[in-house]
Write a protein that holds these residues in place. Structure first.
Motif, PDB file in Angstrom:
ATOM      1  N   GLY A 148       0.835  -1.153  -0.053  1.00  0.00           N
ATOM      2  CA  GLY A 148       0.080   0.123  -0.121  1.00  0.00           C
ATOM      3  C   GLY A 148       1.007   1.344   0.171  1.00  0.00           C
ATOM      4  N   SER A 149       2.308   1.008  -0.268  1.00  0.00           N
ATOM      5  CA  SER A 149       2.905   2.425   0.221  1.00  0.00           C
ATOM      6  C   SER A 149       2.920   3.136  -1.358  1.00  0.00           C
ATOM      7  N   MET A 150       2.416   2.387  -2.423  1.00  0.00           N
ATOM      8  CA  MET A 150       2.493   3.113  -3.684  1.00  0.00           C
ATOM      9  C   MET A 150       1.283   3.037  -4.635  1.00  0.00           C
ATOM     10  N   LEU A 151       0.962   3.640  -5.277  1.00  0.00           N
ATOM     11  CA  LEU A 151      -0.029   3.615  -6.202  1.00  0.00           C
ATOM     12  C   LEU A 151       0.329   3.910  -7.701  1.00  0.00           C
ATOM     13  N   VAL A 152      -0.049   3.221  -8.501  1.00  0.00           N
ATOM     14  CA  VAL A 152       0.324   3.293 -10.088  1.00  0.00           C
ATOM     15  C   VAL A 152      -0.876   3.832 -10.904  1.00  0.00           C
ATOM     16  N   THR A 153      -0.722   4.714 -11.496  1.00  0.00           N
ATOM     17  CA  THR A 153      -1.687   5.313 -12.830  1.00  0.00           C
ATOM     18  C   THR A 153      -1.213   5.169 -14.121  1.00  0.00           C
ATOM     19  N   VAL A 160       3.935   6.708 -11.069  1.00  0.00           N
ATOM     20  CA  VAL A 160       4.017   6.129  -9.524  1.00  0.00           C
ATOM     21  C   VAL A 160       3.931   7.253  -8.416  1.00  0.00           C
ATOM     22  N   TRP A 161       3.121   6.892  -7.496  1.00  0.00           N
ATOM     23  CA  TRP A 161       2.717   7.778  -6.576  1.00  0.00           C
ATOM     24  C   TRP A 161       3.105   7.239  -5.118  1.00  0.00           C
ATOM     25  N   ARG A 162       3.561   8.209  -4.086  1.00  0.00           N
ATOM     26  CA  ARG A 162       3.766   7.688  -2.961  1.00  0.00           C
ATOM     27  C   ARG A 162       2.486   7.958  -2.156  1.00  0.00           C
ATOM     28  N   THR A 163       1.976   6.892  -1.224  1.00  0.00           N
ATOM     29  CA  THR A 163       0.720   7.130  -0.642  1.00  0.00           C
ATOM     30  C   THR A 163       0.747   8.011   0.501  1.00  0.00           C
ATOM     31  N   SER A 164       2.229   7.844   1.166  1.00  0.00           N
ATOM     32  CA  SER A 164       2.063   8.633   2.244  1.00  0.00           C
ATOM     33  C   SER A 164       1.759  10.258   2.338  1.00  0.00           C
ATOM     34  N   ASP A 165       2.313  10.763   1.236  1.00  0.00           N
ATOM     35  CA  ASP A 165       1.821  12.294   1.038  1.00  0.00           C
ATOM     36  C   ASP A 165       1.432  12.392  -0.455  1.00  0.00           C
ATOM     37  N   TRP A 166       1.261  11.357  -1.115  1.00  0.00           N
ATOM     38  CA  TRP A 166       0.521  11.617  -2.541  1.00  0.00           C
ATOM     39  C   TRP A 166       1.623  12.308  -3.509  1.00  0.00           C
ATOM     40  N   SER A 167       2.638  12.118  -3.363  1.00  0.00           N
ATOM     41  CA  SER A 167       3.582  12.642  -4.312  1.00  0.00           C
ATOM     42  C   SER A 167       3.929  11.887  -5.210  1.00  0.00           C
ATOM     43  N   LEU A 168       4.377  12.447  -6.593  1.00  0.00           N
ATOM     44  CA  LEU A 168       4.830  11.505  -7.717  1.00  0.00           C
ATOM     45  C   LEU A 168       6.316  11.269  -7.400  1.00  0.00           C
ATOM     46  N   LEU A 169       6.490   9.874  -7.574  1.00  0.00           N
ATOM     47  CA  LEU A 169       7.685   9.187  -7.439  1.00  0.00           C
ATOM     48  C   LEU A 169       8.325   9.023  -8.703  1.00  0.00           C
ATOM     49  N   ARG A 171       7.776   8.470 -13.227  1.00  0.00           N
ATOM     50  CA  ARG A 171       6.879   8.314 -14.453  1.00  0.00           C
ATOM     51  C   ARG A 171       7.636   7.567 -15.694  1.00  0.00           C
ATOM     52  N   PHE A 172       6.865   6.989 -16.412  1.00  0.00           N
ATOM     53  CA  PHE A 172       7.309   6.071 -17.529  1.00  0.00           C
ATOM     54  C   PHE A 172       6.463   6.454 -18.521  1.00  0.00           C
ATOM     55  N   GLU A 173       7.078   6.678 -19.765  1.00  0.00           N
ATOM     56  CA  GLU A 173       6.508   7.228 -20.980  1.00  0.00           C
ATOM     57  C   GLU A 173       6.055   5.650 -21.780  1.00  0.00           C
ATOM     58  N   ASN A 174       4.708   5.487 -22.241  1.00  0.00           N
ATOM     59  CA  ASN A 174       4.289   4.390 -22.672  1.00  0.00           C
ATOM     60  C   ASN A 174       5.196   3.998 -24.020  1.00  0.00           C
ATOM     61  N   GLU A 175       5.653   5.002 -24.713  1.00  0.00           N
ATOM     62  CA  GLU A 175       6.348   4.693 -25.892  1.00  0.00           C
ATOM     63  C   GLU A 175       7.497   4.225 -25.775  1.00  0.00           C
ATOM     64  N   SER A 176       8.322   4.210 -24.798  1.00  0.00           N
ATOM     65  CA  SER A 176       9.675   3.757 -24.609  1.00  0.00           C
ATOM     66  C   SER A 176       9.689   3.078 -23.334  1.00  0.00           C
ATOM     67  N   PHE A 177       8.936   3.231 -22.327  1.00  0.00           N
ATOM     68  CA  PHE A 177       8.961   2.638 -20.918  1.00  0.00           C
ATOM     69  C   PHE A 177      10.386   3.114 -20.404  1.00  0.00           C
ATOM     70  N   GLY A 178      10.794   4.201 -20.709  1.00  0.00           N
ATOM     71  CA  GLY A 178      11.981   4.758 -20.189  1.00  0.00           C
ATOM     72  C   GLY A 178      11.541   5.623 -19.015  1.00  0.00           C
ATOM     73  N   THR A 179      12.353   5.744 -17.962  1.00  0.00           N
ATOM     74  CA  THR A 179      12.015   6.746 -16.959  1.00  0.00           C
ATOM     75  C   THR A 179      12.372   8.245 -17.368  1.00  0.00           C
ATOM     76  N   SER A 180      11.372   9.299 -17.278  1.00  0.00           N
ATOM     77  CA  SER A 180      11.573  10.538 -17.685  1.00  0.00           C
ATOM     78  C   SER A 180      11.258  11.609 -16.544  1.00  0.00           C
ATOM     79  N   SER A 181      11.532  10.980 -15.343  1.00  0.00           N
ATOM     80  CA  SER A 181      11.272  12.049 -14.131  1.00  0.00           C
ATOM     81  C   SER A 181      12.610  12.512 -13.779  1.00  0.00           C
TER      82      SER A 181
END
Length: 181
Positions: A148-153, A160-169, A171-181
């Motif tokens: 329950g520590s993370m939510l994925v939308t 990927v969101w941290r549920t303790s404070d709902w901050s964005l941890l 993000r992955f782009e569908n085109e490449s699935f590479g990290t872009s944060s």
């Protein structure tokens, strides 16, 4: 009457089956009889979500109605609680996820725009609204981590969101699935 959606509780003790005629049947998996049948909609039930212990059920239907049910033991009467429609209206094809600890409900999809809403389950108060990427369809996939520590939308971008404070941890782009944060 056809089953259109299913949810299995994390404890594997309860199964909810939503039907195209508006009923939801809730079963105990260890027993052959139904626990309860709910008249959840005048239309078809399109999503069901059970809490990890099977005591809370959330349903959405093809008429933009989202209901929370606190499930009783056998023989007790069940009364649905409508989620605040001033905020929740327009959720045809609403996607829902209940946190493993039963503390939060997340809803997204339908015509509510590019957002997911986080609700506190004990009093149904709106905790926060998460900005999700524009969706590819009305359906927005949601998933909590097992602890329950993370939510994925997901939409065009997986977040990927941290549920303790709902901050964005992350993000992955569908085109490449590479990290872009």
């Amino acid at each position: 009457e056809q089953v259109g959606c299913l949810s299995l509780s994390a404890d594997l003790q309860h199964l909810a089956a939503g039907t195209t005629y508006g009923a939801v049947h809730v079963f105990r998996t260890a027993e052959p009889q139904q626990r309860v049948t709910l008249d959840a909609s005048d239309g078809g039930v399109i999503r069901v979500a059970l809490s990890s212990d099977g005591r809370i059920l959330v349903t959405s239907d093809d008429r933009n109605q989202v209901l929370l049910w606190r499930l009783p033991e056998y023989g007790e009467h069940v009364v649905p609680i409508a989620i605040d429609h001033s905020v929740a209206q327009g959720w045809s094809n609403c996607t829902m996820a209940i946190a493993p600890d039963g503390g939060f409900l997340v809803t997204a999809g339908g015509y509510a725009g590019p957002m997911a809403r986080v609700w506190r389950l004990d009093d149904l108060s709106l905790v926060t609204t998460l900005s999700i990427s524009p969706k590819l369809h009305n359906h927005v996939p949601l998933a909590f981590s097992a602890d329950g520590s993370m939510l994925v939308t997901a939409g065009k971008t997986i977040k990927v969101w941290r549920t303790s404070d709902w901050s964005l941890l992350d993000r992955f782009e569908n085109e490449s699935f590479g990290t872009s944060s």
